[in-house]
Design a protein around this motif. Structure first.
Motif, PDB file in Angstrom:
ATOM      1  N   GLY A 252       0.896  -1.100   0.275  1.00 19.11           N
ATOM      2  CA  GLY A 252      -0.136  -0.278  -0.212  1.00 19.11           C
ATOM      3  C   GLY A 252       1.384   1.562  -0.163  1.00 19.11           C
ATOM      4  N   ILE A 253       1.794   1.133   1.101  1.00 24.02           N
ATOM      5  CA  ILE A 253       3.067   2.821   1.011  1.00 24.02           C
ATOM      6  C   ILE A 253       3.592   3.127  -0.698  1.00 24.02           C
ATOM      7  CG2 ILE A 253       4.562   3.315   1.949  1.00 24.02           C
ATOM      8  CD1 ILE A 253       4.127   1.660   4.687  1.00 24.02           C
ATOM      9  N   TYR A 254       4.003   1.492  -0.998  1.00 28.31           N
ATOM     10  CA  TYR A 254       4.695   1.567  -2.788  1.00 28.31           C
ATOM     11  C   TYR A 254       3.943   2.383  -3.635  1.00 28.31           C
ATOM     12  CZ  TYR A 254       6.150  -0.266  -6.712  1.00 28.31           C
ATOM     13  OH  TYR A 254       7.083   0.074  -8.631  1.00 28.31           O
ATOM     14  N   ASN A 255       2.627   1.461  -3.317  1.00 20.92           N
ATOM     15  CA  ASN A 255       2.078   2.142  -4.746  1.00 20.92           C
ATOM     16  C   ASN A 255       1.468   3.723  -4.652  1.00 20.92           C
ATOM     17  OD1 ASN A 255       0.699  -0.367  -6.070  1.00 20.92           O
ATOM     18  ND2 ASN A 255      -0.040  -0.886  -4.360  1.00 20.92           N
ATOM     19  N   MET A 256       1.251   3.848  -2.996  1.00 19.32           N
ATOM     20  CA  MET A 256       0.671   5.036  -2.816  1.00 19.32           C
ATOM     21  C   MET A 256       2.091   6.188  -2.723  1.00 19.32           C
ATOM     22  SD  MET A 256       0.653   7.019   0.770  1.00 19.32           S
ATOM     23  CE  MET A 256       1.800   6.433   1.534  1.00 19.32           C
ATOM     24  N   ASN A 257       3.436   6.027  -2.853  1.00 16.85           N
ATOM     25  CA  ASN A 257       4.676   6.393  -3.539  1.00 16.85           C
ATOM     26  C   ASN A 257       4.337   7.034  -5.229  1.00 16.85           C
ATOM     27  OD1 ASN A 257       5.109   7.443  -0.530  1.00 16.85           O
ATOM     28  ND2 ASN A 257       6.873   5.334  -0.775  1.00 16.85           N
ATOM     29  N   PRO A 261       2.953  11.843  -8.763  1.00 16.96           N
ATOM     30  CA  PRO A 261       4.338  11.498 -10.584  1.00 16.96           C
ATOM     31  C   PRO A 261       5.667  11.466 -11.164  1.00 16.96           C
ATOM     32  CG  PRO A 261       2.650  14.017 -10.804  1.00 16.96           C
ATOM     33  CD  PRO A 261       2.627  12.951  -8.931  1.00 16.96           C
ATOM     34  N   THR A 262       5.758  12.367  -9.661  1.00 16.80           N
ATOM     35  CA  THR A 262       7.540  12.234  -9.419  1.00 16.80           C
ATOM     36  C   THR A 262       8.557  11.224  -9.057  1.00 16.80           C
ATOM     37  OG1 THR A 262       6.938  13.467  -7.581  1.00 16.80           O
ATOM     38  CG2 THR A 262       7.208  15.453  -9.195  1.00 16.80           C
ATOM     39  N   CYS A 263       7.566  10.236  -9.122  1.00 19.93           N
ATOM     40  CA  CYS A 263       8.281   8.936  -8.381  1.00 19.93           C
ATOM     41  C   CYS A 263       8.146   8.056  -8.798  1.00 19.93           C
ATOM     42  CB  CYS A 263       7.297   9.047  -6.766  1.00 19.93           C
ATOM     43  SG  CYS A 263       8.614   7.503  -5.888  1.00 19.93           S
ATOM     44  N   ASP A 264       9.165   7.239  -8.851  1.00 18.17           N
ATOM     45  CA  ASP A 264       9.590   6.211 -10.259  1.00 18.17           C
ATOM     46  C   ASP A 264       9.131   5.110  -9.510  1.00 18.17           C
ATOM     47  OD1 ASP A 264      11.604   6.013  -9.596  1.00 18.17           O
ATOM     48  OD2 ASP A 264      12.885   6.976 -11.341  1.00 18.17           O
ATOM     49  N   ASP A 265       9.650   4.132 -10.079  1.00 13.44           N
ATOM     50  CA  ASP A 265      10.365   2.593  -9.155  1.00 13.44           C
ATOM     51  C   ASP A 265      10.573   2.923  -8.002  1.00 13.44           C
ATOM     52  OD1 ASP A 265       7.898   1.515 -10.459  1.00 13.44           O
ATOM     53  OD2 ASP A 265       9.287  -0.089 -11.479  1.00 13.44           O
ATOM     54  N   ASN A 266      12.429   2.831  -8.338  1.00 10.43           N
ATOM     55  CA  ASN A 266      13.171   2.946  -7.523  1.00 10.43           C
ATOM     56  C   ASN A 266      12.595   3.913  -6.468  1.00 10.43           C
ATOM     57  OD1 ASN A 266      15.689   2.460  -6.947  1.00 10.43           O
ATOM     58  ND2 ASN A 266      16.141   4.666  -6.932  1.00 10.43           N
ATOM     59  N   CYS A 267      12.072   5.279  -7.322  1.00 11.20           N
ATOM     60  CA  CYS A 267      11.483   6.124  -5.438  1.00 11.20           C
ATOM     61  C   CYS A 267      10.201   5.775  -4.327  1.00 11.20           C
ATOM     62  CB  CYS A 267      11.592   7.731  -6.447  1.00 11.20           C
ATOM     63  SG  CYS A 267      10.865   8.882  -4.482  1.00 11.20           S
ATOM     64  N   ALA A 268       9.884   5.079  -5.696  1.00  8.68           N
ATOM     65  CA  ALA A 268       8.556   4.807  -4.291  1.00  8.68           C
ATOM     66  C   ALA A 268       9.107   3.730  -3.510  1.00  8.68           C
ATOM     67  CB  ALA A 268       7.566   4.059  -5.033  1.00  8.68           C
ATOM     68  N   TRP A 269      10.024   2.425  -3.419  1.00  7.42           N
ATOM     69  CA  TRP A 269      10.486   1.141  -2.834  1.00  7.42           C
ATOM     70  C   TRP A 269      11.483   2.041  -1.788  1.00  7.42           C
ATOM     71  CZ3 TRP A 269      15.494   0.049  -1.186  1.00  7.42           C
ATOM     72  CH2 TRP A 269      16.510  -0.149  -2.411  1.00  7.42           C
ATOM     73  N   ARG A 270      12.577   3.280  -2.320  1.00  4.27           N
ATOM     74  CA  ARG A 270      13.524   3.537  -1.124  1.00  4.27           C
ATOM     75  C   ARG A 270      12.485   4.407  -0.422  1.00  4.27           C
ATOM     76  NH1 ARG A 270      18.320   3.068  -2.778  1.00  4.27           N
ATOM     77  NH2 ARG A 270      18.256   2.402  -4.524  1.00  4.27           N
ATOM     78  N   ASN A 271      11.025   5.053  -0.553  1.00  6.34           N
ATOM     79  CA  ASN A 271      10.610   5.658   0.383  1.00  6.34           C
ATOM     80  C   ASN A 271       9.418   5.156   1.218  1.00  6.34           C
ATOM     81  OD1 ASN A 271      11.492   8.150  -0.025  1.00  6.34           O
ATOM     82  ND2 ASN A 271      11.117   7.733  -1.800  1.00  6.34           N
ATOM     83  N   SER A 272       9.026   3.805   0.872  1.00  6.84           N
ATOM     84  CA  SER A 272       8.233   3.585   2.280  1.00  6.84           C
ATOM     85  C   SER A 272       8.871   2.479   2.887  1.00  6.84           C
ATOM     86  CB  SER A 272       8.316   1.548   1.219  1.00  6.84           C
ATOM     87  OG  SER A 272       7.572   2.249  -0.295  1.00  6.84           O
ATOM     88  N   PHE A 273      10.182   2.648   3.546  1.00  9.34           N
ATOM     89  CA  PHE A 273      10.817   1.677   4.501  1.00  9.34           C
ATOM     90  C   PHE A 273      10.178   2.868   6.168  1.00  9.34           C
ATOM     91  CE2 PHE A 273      12.519  -0.963   1.839  1.00  9.34           C
ATOM     92  CZ  PHE A 273      12.368  -1.906   2.056  1.00  9.34           C
TER      93      PHE A 273
END
Length: 286
Positions: A252-257, A261-273
């Protein structure tokens, strides 16, 4: 000849037996050895809620683990029935009642399983994001396997180490240390760059798996042996739900990130923790 006082005393005993919980009745049967106002140690029996005040033969209690004329006085007034010698609860309040968080027994029970639950959420937080982490960092399946083995290894070692420490300082302080300690590497998981970083971070976070020992130890300290099995199983079961909740929370956090529009896959998982790391700190301080 039977006097009026004897008759009243018999009626009082009968009424008292009807109000006792099954655990308390069993406790009385196990600990009483014949009539009189003294146990097998020669110590005067006392009322659980008022240590030092002798009662009749109906009073439920366990054999004292030490010699003494009076049981140790609790530091607070307990809200549920307990053994005056061990201060362990003879009953539980798992239902929806005003005493569901009765101090100290039920409150400790809820803190034990909830801290274990949060620890499991943090411990399993990497698994749902492993595919995207592997893709964005170019990791192999062996790299992920090594990181998983590192996490399990540190958990096993931590459980062996933390057990004896809990014997000395108690489970509450150790539980707090484990939660706050694991929050630090989890918070910085977004800075992982390669397989070595992943294995190191997973190993440090894996130490939080030792909270299982604290959960079981803490619960065992709060309840007598007639209840310890059920309460330990309940605490462990509720705590293990963290493994499943981690799948929902981290995805859920990953999909929210990722919806930004400014967050890609790499950004999404890194900001999930960051969020599970905050969970650990709150659980540790609480």
């Amino acid at each position: 000849m039977t006097t009026m006082d004897d008759s009243n005393h018999g009626m009082d005993r009968s009424n008292h037996d009807n109000t006792l919980s099954p655990v308390a009745k069993n406790s009385r049967k196990l600990s009483m050895h014949g009539p009189g106002h003294h146990n097998s140690f020669g110590n005067e029996r006392v009322h659980p809620s008022s240590p030092g005040r002798p009662l009749s033969d109906d009073t439920p209690f366990h054999q004292p683990p030490f010699d003494g004329k009076k049981p140790p006085r609790p530091y607070i007034r307990f809200q549920i029935e307990y053994d005056p010698w061990t201060h362990k609860a003879l009953e539980h309040r798992l239902g929806c009642s005003q005493e569901c968080c009765a101090r100290p027994h039920m409150r400790a029970f809820h803190l034990a399983w909830s801290s274990f639950l949060v620890a499991f959420i943090a411990w399993f937080s990497y698994a749902p994001l492993a595919p995207v982490m592997r893709r964005t960092m170019g990791l192999s399946s062996n790299d992920i396997l090594i990181a998983n083995l590192t996490s399990v290894t540190t958990t096993v070692i931590a459980r062996f180490v933390m057990g004896p420490i809990m014997d000395i300082i108690g489970p509450r302080k150790v539980q707090t240390f484990l939660l706050i300690f694991a929050a630090v590497p989890l918070f910085f998981s977004g800075f992982i760059q390669n397989a070595a970083d992943l294995a190191a971070v997973r190993g440090l976070v894996g130490i939080v798996g030792a909270t299982f020992v604290g959960c079981q130890f803490w619960t065992s300290l709060m309840f007598e042996q007639e209840l310890a099995g059920m309460m330990n199983a309940t605490a462990a079961g509720w705590g293990n739900l963290g493994g499943g909740l981690a799948q929902l929370i981290m995805v859920g956090i990953y999909n929210m990130n990722l919806s930004s529009p400014t967050c890609d896959d790499n950004c999404a998982w890194r900001n999930s923790f960051y969020i599970p790391a905050v969970f650990l700190v709150v659980a540790g301080v609480w």
